[in-house]
Design a protein around this motif. Structure first.
Motif, PDB file in Angstrom:
ATOM      1  N   VAL A  73      -2.661  14.237   7.032  1.00 50.71           N
ATOM      2  CA  VAL A  73      -1.691  14.039   5.952  1.00 50.71           C
ATOM      3  C   VAL A  73      -2.398  13.756   4.695  1.00 50.71           C
ATOM      4  O   VAL A  73      -1.876  14.302   3.660  1.00 50.71           O
ATOM      5  CB  VAL A  73      -0.865  12.646   6.494  1.00 50.71           C
ATOM      6  N   LEU A  74      -3.365  12.984   4.631  1.00 56.18           N
ATOM      7  CA  LEU A  74      -3.997  12.788   3.332  1.00 56.18           C
ATOM      8  C   LEU A  74      -4.703  14.256   2.756  1.00 56.18           C
ATOM      9  O   LEU A  74      -4.394  14.420   1.580  1.00 56.18           O
ATOM     10  CB  LEU A  74      -5.116  11.595   3.657  1.00 56.18           C
ATOM     11  N   ALA A  75      -4.986  14.992   3.629  1.00 54.63           N
ATOM     12  CA  ALA A  75      -5.619  16.457   3.269  1.00 54.63           C
ATOM     13  C   ALA A  75      -4.432  16.999   2.465  1.00 54.63           C
ATOM     14  O   ALA A  75      -4.585  17.671   1.416  1.00 54.63           O
ATOM     15  CB  ALA A  75      -6.398  17.110   4.390  1.00 54.63           C
ATOM     16  N   HIS A  76      -3.314  17.093   3.080  1.00 52.23           N
ATOM     17  CA  HIS A  76      -2.219  17.981   2.625  1.00 52.23           C
ATOM     18  C   HIS A  76      -1.780  17.540   1.439  1.00 52.23           C
ATOM     19  O   HIS A  76      -1.277  17.963   0.211  1.00 52.23           O
ATOM     20  CB  HIS A  76      -1.297  17.939   3.681  1.00 52.23           C
ATOM     21  N   GLN A  77      -1.863  16.005   1.307  1.00 55.17           N
ATOM     22  CA  GLN A  77      -1.270  15.516  -0.021  1.00 55.17           C
ATOM     23  C   GLN A  77      -2.258  15.428  -1.158  1.00 55.17           C
ATOM     24  O   GLN A  77      -1.735  15.520  -2.318  1.00 55.17           O
ATOM     25  CB  GLN A  77      -0.986  13.991   0.382  1.00 55.17           C
ATOM     26  N   LEU A  78      -3.489  15.604  -0.902  1.00 58.24           N
ATOM     27  CA  LEU A  78      -4.491  15.727  -1.875  1.00 58.24           C
ATOM     28  C   LEU A  78      -4.467  17.137  -2.648  1.00 58.24           C
ATOM     29  O   LEU A  78      -5.443  17.110  -3.715  1.00 58.24           O
ATOM     30  CB  LEU A  78      -5.608  15.129  -1.405  1.00 58.24           C
ATOM     31  N   TYR A 137       1.086  -1.290  -0.166  1.00 63.21           N
ATOM     32  CA  TYR A 137      -0.188   0.073  -0.003  1.00 63.21           C
ATOM     33  C   TYR A 137       0.921   1.089  -0.002  1.00 63.21           C
ATOM     34  O   TYR A 137       0.596   2.322  -0.458  1.00 63.21           O
ATOM     35  CB  TYR A 137      -0.897   0.085   1.307  1.00 63.21           C
ATOM     36  N   THR A 138       1.920   1.263   0.345  1.00 63.20           N
ATOM     37  CA  THR A 138       2.859   2.207   0.418  1.00 63.20           C
ATOM     38  C   THR A 138       3.637   2.661  -0.911  1.00 63.20           C
ATOM     39  O   THR A 138       4.170   3.709  -1.304  1.00 63.20           O
ATOM     40  CB  THR A 138       4.264   2.263   1.378  1.00 63.20           C
ATOM     41  N   GLN A 139       3.196   1.598  -1.857  1.00 65.11           N
ATOM     42  CA  GLN A 139       3.600   1.724  -3.378  1.00 65.11           C
ATOM     43  C   GLN A 139       2.463   1.899  -4.301  1.00 65.11           C
ATOM     44  O   GLN A 139       2.593   1.665  -5.516  1.00 65.11           O
ATOM     45  CB  GLN A 139       4.552   0.652  -3.671  1.00 65.11           C
ATOM     46  N   VAL A 140       1.172   1.991  -3.622  1.00 66.46           N
ATOM     47  CA  VAL A 140      -0.166   1.962  -4.479  1.00 66.46           C
ATOM     48  C   VAL A 140      -0.011   2.795  -5.636  1.00 66.46           C
ATOM     49  O   VAL A 140       0.310   3.944  -5.349  1.00 66.46           O
ATOM     50  CB  VAL A 140      -1.189   2.014  -3.265  1.00 66.46           C
ATOM     51  N   GLY A 141      -0.953   2.534  -6.651  1.00 67.48           N
ATOM     52  CA  GLY A 141      -1.069   3.350  -7.756  1.00 67.48           C
ATOM     53  C   GLY A 141      -2.606   3.478  -8.155  1.00 67.48           C
ATOM     54  O   GLY A 141      -3.490   2.818  -7.485  1.00 67.48           O
ATOM     55  N   ALA A 142      -2.664   4.122  -9.289  1.00 67.44           N
ATOM     56  CA  ALA A 142      -4.263   4.015  -9.539  1.00 67.44           C
ATOM     57  C   ALA A 142      -4.766   2.745 -10.198  1.00 67.44           C
ATOM     58  O   ALA A 142      -5.880   2.566 -10.260  1.00 67.44           O
ATOM     59  CB  ALA A 142      -4.198   5.191 -10.542  1.00 67.44           C
ATOM     60  N   HIS A 190      -0.604   8.519  -5.206  1.00 62.38           N
ATOM     61  CA  HIS A 190       0.562   8.720  -4.600  1.00 62.38           C
ATOM     62  C   HIS A 190       0.023   9.505  -3.244  1.00 62.38           C
ATOM     63  O   HIS A 190       0.828   9.128  -2.141  1.00 62.38           O
ATOM     64  CB  HIS A 190       1.280   9.758  -5.453  1.00 62.38           C
ATOM     65  N   ALA A 191      -0.807  10.461  -3.007  1.00 58.08           N
ATOM     66  CA  ALA A 191      -1.159  10.811  -1.857  1.00 58.08           C
ATOM     67  C   ALA A 191      -1.621   9.549  -0.686  1.00 58.08           C
ATOM     68  O   ALA A 191      -1.059   9.602   0.448  1.00 58.08           O
ATOM     69  CB  ALA A 191      -2.276  11.890  -1.882  1.00 58.08           C
TER      70      ALA A 191
END
Length: 522
Positions: free
Chosen positions: A432-437, A364-369, A454-455
């Motif tokens: 963290v997710l809000a900042h990354q998105l 999950y740390t390498q997850v993509g679309a 990536h977020a």
């Protein structure tokens, strides 16, 4: 024939001896399981209904989110009362009272006529539900004794670990097929059965000593927890810890908890939460592990369905079903851990669980679309196995070194750490997710799915980090199982020989002539 559990002089293993659990103990576990599962399932079922509730009552998200927040705050307020209430009224009475309160709250929620009435009734429901889970652990710990507690906890922990996975699916089905009121009405028959079983089969738990109520501690700790958790909830919802609407209540709550800690270490009466329990390394390690489990488990349960819905375009039910492999992993681990937990080092089992959990998080740390769902599903199986392998010995190891009379307040403390960890984990990962998105849309409309994925990958790195942080806490856990045989002492029975051997690991923390509770027919 009624069964009464009392603290008496008998085998320190608690409810019997031998490798097999006594039928009375298994029956007690099943009785409390019926009541506990409905509470744990309800908390996750409601999470998928907020959008429907907002449309039904024609209110905004900022209002309807109090359906969850109010419930969460009610839990925080009542959990510290568990230890004192068990001492004062007994486990069975408190169990029946809490179930009844949860039942009344569920009925009221089902007939709510406005958003404000639903929020008020959810607080009532949360007050009952907040007591039930720590009561379950207290009742079983007192009845089982340390040598059997691990296997018993492996049985009752199944719903605790599976409900975050099953809840969204069940909630989605109920809302789509029957309407939102049934997410509350479904609790009614289960609660009625649970009350009937407890009334008939649950033993009375006689407490050897009652302590006066710590009113000052309650005035500091319960509101402090509620305000701090509210601040964390606001930080997660707004995506910013520095927002005054999150920062002010968070700091206020933490200050009240700090003052409680000062009070608890100085008061002459037994405090609501006895902080002196932290002098036991095993209890300290267990409390820390439960805090970090809350961070990792509940934080990840925020990310997993959102990733499937926002990046992969899944429906709520589909996202819930895609989390099923984690539940499968938990069940597989339970089969093995349930057999080993009372005969194997808690430290070893927890470290194995942490390794499996980390391995299950790497993908999950390498997850993509367009990451393979097979890979993600297999990772969830590993993650589920790790969480189950680690959580069961942690719950039972919390009581190593404690007297039976310490169990109720110890349970309250551990549950508080888990509750705070869960709230903090959800808030941190939401921020963290809000900042990354931010900036993942181009031209204000088109969504960059790769950037969104990536977020989520960055946020999942945090869950992996929480798991790694648990390693030092795991090293504080006992290196020997609670049921391990006591080392043989020299035949002369001298005081020096007894000192060299140390206390019986099967009955940790007991002085001569003091033992765990046993079940006796009356």
């Amino acid at each position: 024939m009624a069964v009464q559990a009392e603290v008496s002089t008998a085998d320190g293993a608690g409810a019997g001896s031998g490798d097999r659990l006594d039928p009375e103990l298994v029956r007690l576990a099943l009785v409390v399981l019926v009541g506990a599962v409905v509470v744990q399932l309800d908390a996750t079922i409601v999470s998928v209904a907020l959008d429907t509730l907002a449309r039904s009552f024609d209110v905004g998200v900022s209002t309807i989110q109090w359906v969850s927040t109010g419930y969460l705050l009610a839990l925080a307020v009542v959990i510290p009362l568990t230890g004192w209430s068990v001492e004062r009224f007994g486990g069975k009475r408190m169990w029946l009272a809490s179930l009844t309160l949860f039942l009344v709250g569920s009925v009221l929620c089902g007939i709510a006529w406005s958003a404000s009435s639903l929020i008020a009734f959810r607080i009532v429901q949360g007050a009952g539900g907040g007591l039930l889970l720590p009561l379950m652990q207290t009742i079983l710990a007192q009845a089982a004794g340390p040598a059997r507690l691990g296997r018993l906890m492996a049985t009752v922990a199944v719903p605790a670990l599976l409900t975050p996975v099953l809840g969204p699916v069940v909630g989605g089905v109920l809302i789509d097929d029957l309407g939102w009121r049934w997410i509350f009405f479904v609790n009614v028959p289960v609660c009625v059965v649970a009350i009937a079983l407890a009334w008939r089969l649950m033993p009375e738990m006689r407490v050897a000593q009652r302590h006066p109520f710590d009113g000052v501690g309650f005035a500091l700790l319960s509101p402090g927890l509620a305000v701090a958790i509210y601040g964390l909830s606001e930080a997660g919802r707004r995506g910013d810890f520095t927002d005054p609407r999150a920062l002010v209540p968070l700091l206020t709550g933490l200050a009240m908890i700090a003052v409680f800690a000062w009070h608890a270490l100085r008061t002459k009466i037994v405090p609501l939460i006895d902080l002196r329990l932290f002098r036991f390394a095993s209890f300290c390690g267990s409390a820390g592990m439960m805090f970090l489990f809350g961070l990792s488990l509940y934080g990840a349960m925020l990310l997993l369905p959102l990733y499937e819905q926002q990046v992969r375009g899944r429906s709520a039910i589909e996202a819930g079903l895609l989390l099923a492999p984690q539940g499968l992993g938990m069940m597989l681990a339970m089969i093995l851990v349930g057999r080993l937990v009372d005969r194997t080092s808690p430290r070893l089992l927890v470290l194995i669980g942490i390794v499996l959990s980390v391995l299950g998080s790497v993908a999950y740390t390498q997850v993509g679309a367009d990451t393979s769902e097979v890979l993600l599903g297999g990772s969830l199986v590993l993650r589920g196995m790790g969480l189950a392998a680690a959580s069961i010995p942690v719950m039972s190891a919390a009581y190593h070194g404690l007297r039976p009379t310490d169990i109720p307040r110890a349970t309250s403390a551990v549950r508080i750490f888990q509750q705070i960890g869960g709230s903090l984990g959800t808030a941190v990962l939401a921020v963290v997710l809000a900042h990354q998105l931010r900036g993942t849309t181009s031209g204000g409309a088109a969504v960059d799915l790769g950037a969104q994925a990536h977020a989520y990958a960055v946020a999942f790195w945090w869950t992996l980090g929480f798991s790694v942080l648990a390693v030092p806490m795991a090293l504080l856990l006992p290196g020997r199982a609670a049921g391990s045989p006591r080392p043989a002492a020299p035949r002369d029975g001298s005081a020096a020989a007894e000192s060299a051997v140390g206390p019986d690991p099967g009955t940790p923390g007991l002085v001569p002539g003091e033992t765990g509770p046993v079940a006796r027919p009356v």
